[in-house]
Design an enzyme around this catalytic site. Sequence first.
Site, PDB file in Angstrom:
ATOM      1  N   SER A 103      37.540  52.982  32.708  1.00  0.00           N
ATOM      2  CA  SER A 103      36.757  53.362  33.877  1.00  0.00           C
ATOM      3  C   SER A 103      37.641  53.649  35.081  1.00  0.00           C
ATOM      4  O   SER A 103      37.253  54.429  35.970  1.00  0.00           O
ATOM      5  CB  SER A 103      35.727  52.284  34.219  1.00  0.00           C
ATOM      6  N   GLY A 128      36.836  45.739  39.780  1.00  0.00           N
ATOM      7  CA  GLY A 128      36.224  47.032  39.556  1.00  0.00           C
ATOM      8  C   GLY A 128      37.073  48.116  40.187  1.00  0.00           C
ATOM      9  O   GLY A 128      38.197  47.857  40.616  1.00  0.00           O
ATOM     10  N   SER A 169      43.737  50.275  39.576  1.00  0.00           N
ATOM     11  CA  SER A 169      43.486  49.121  38.706  1.00  0.00           C
ATOM     12  C   SER A 169      42.137  48.502  39.053  1.00  0.00           C
ATOM     13  O   SER A 169      41.636  48.646  40.173  1.00  0.00           O
ATOM     14  CB  SER A 169      44.592  48.075  38.874  1.00  0.00           C
ATOM     15  N   HIS A 170      41.566  47.785  38.092  1.00  0.00           N
ATOM     16  CA  HIS A 170      40.341  47.037  38.352  1.00  0.00           C
ATOM     17  C   HIS A 170      40.593  45.829  39.246  1.00  0.00           C
ATOM     18  O   HIS A 170      39.648  45.265  39.800  1.00  0.00           O
ATOM     19  CB  HIS A 170      39.730  46.559  37.028  1.00  0.00           C
ATOM     20  N   SER A 171      41.847  45.433  39.364  1.00  0.00           N
ATOM     21  CA  SER A 171      42.206  44.255  40.147  1.00  0.00           C
ATOM     22  C   SER A 171      43.109  44.658  41.315  1.00  0.00           C
ATOM     23  O   SER A 171      44.141  45.297  41.116  1.00  0.00           O
ATOM     24  CB  SER A 171      42.932  43.233  39.270  1.00  0.00           C
TER      25      SER A 171
END
Length: 231
Positions: A70, A43, A9-11
């Site tokens: 991403s 990110g 995950s981005h978090s």
Amino acid sequence: MTVSLVVVSHSEKIADGAAELAAQMAPKVLILPAGGTGDGRIGTSLEKVMAALDKAAGGDGAVILADLGSAVMTAESALEFVDDPAGFLLADAPLVEGLVAAAVAAEGGADVQAVKRAAEGARGPAHPDGPLGQQLVAEGPVTGQGPDFTGDFELVNQAGMHARPAAKIAGGLASLEADVTVNGVDGASMTALMTLGAGKGSVLHVEAWGADAERAVNYVGGLVQAGFGEP
């Protein structure tokens, strides 16, 4: 050993929270969060994902779930460095629902391919008017012939068909060679089962087709009659 799960995950908080939730459903499964960057920002981190895959190596394989585009690219890049790419599969699935369904399937002893199918089944049925929905109608279990096995089971647990029972049913059915409907919806889809809104006392009508049809009906019946292990 069971199939492991990797959450990209981005978090960092989202990855940790999703892993914590899924662990409540499947305490025996190794769930490895890989969220955020190495310095705590929003990110993705190739190093974090690779470290998680390293921890999963040597087991029965791993299924990776990612939240956004991403994150998927980062996961795909990490897979290029693993020694046994066939044992590591990236699921095209919603992060939370897919992770829970995959965790339950892994807890039940499903192999890596079946765990991936369980995760992807959590996406729910396509809209019937869309192209994929039309394909499901054309290729689904309803063929004009009756099901191979059926069963009717009354929900006895107090909370009825909430997330945990739906995940247990979907996760287990995803590992079987059978097409199963429960009250007309896909039995291998956690999301579809939850849309039934079935409370205590509701009857689940199970229809199954395929080599494991009888086993599938008995599996659902056993869970329901045992109250899914709940009061």
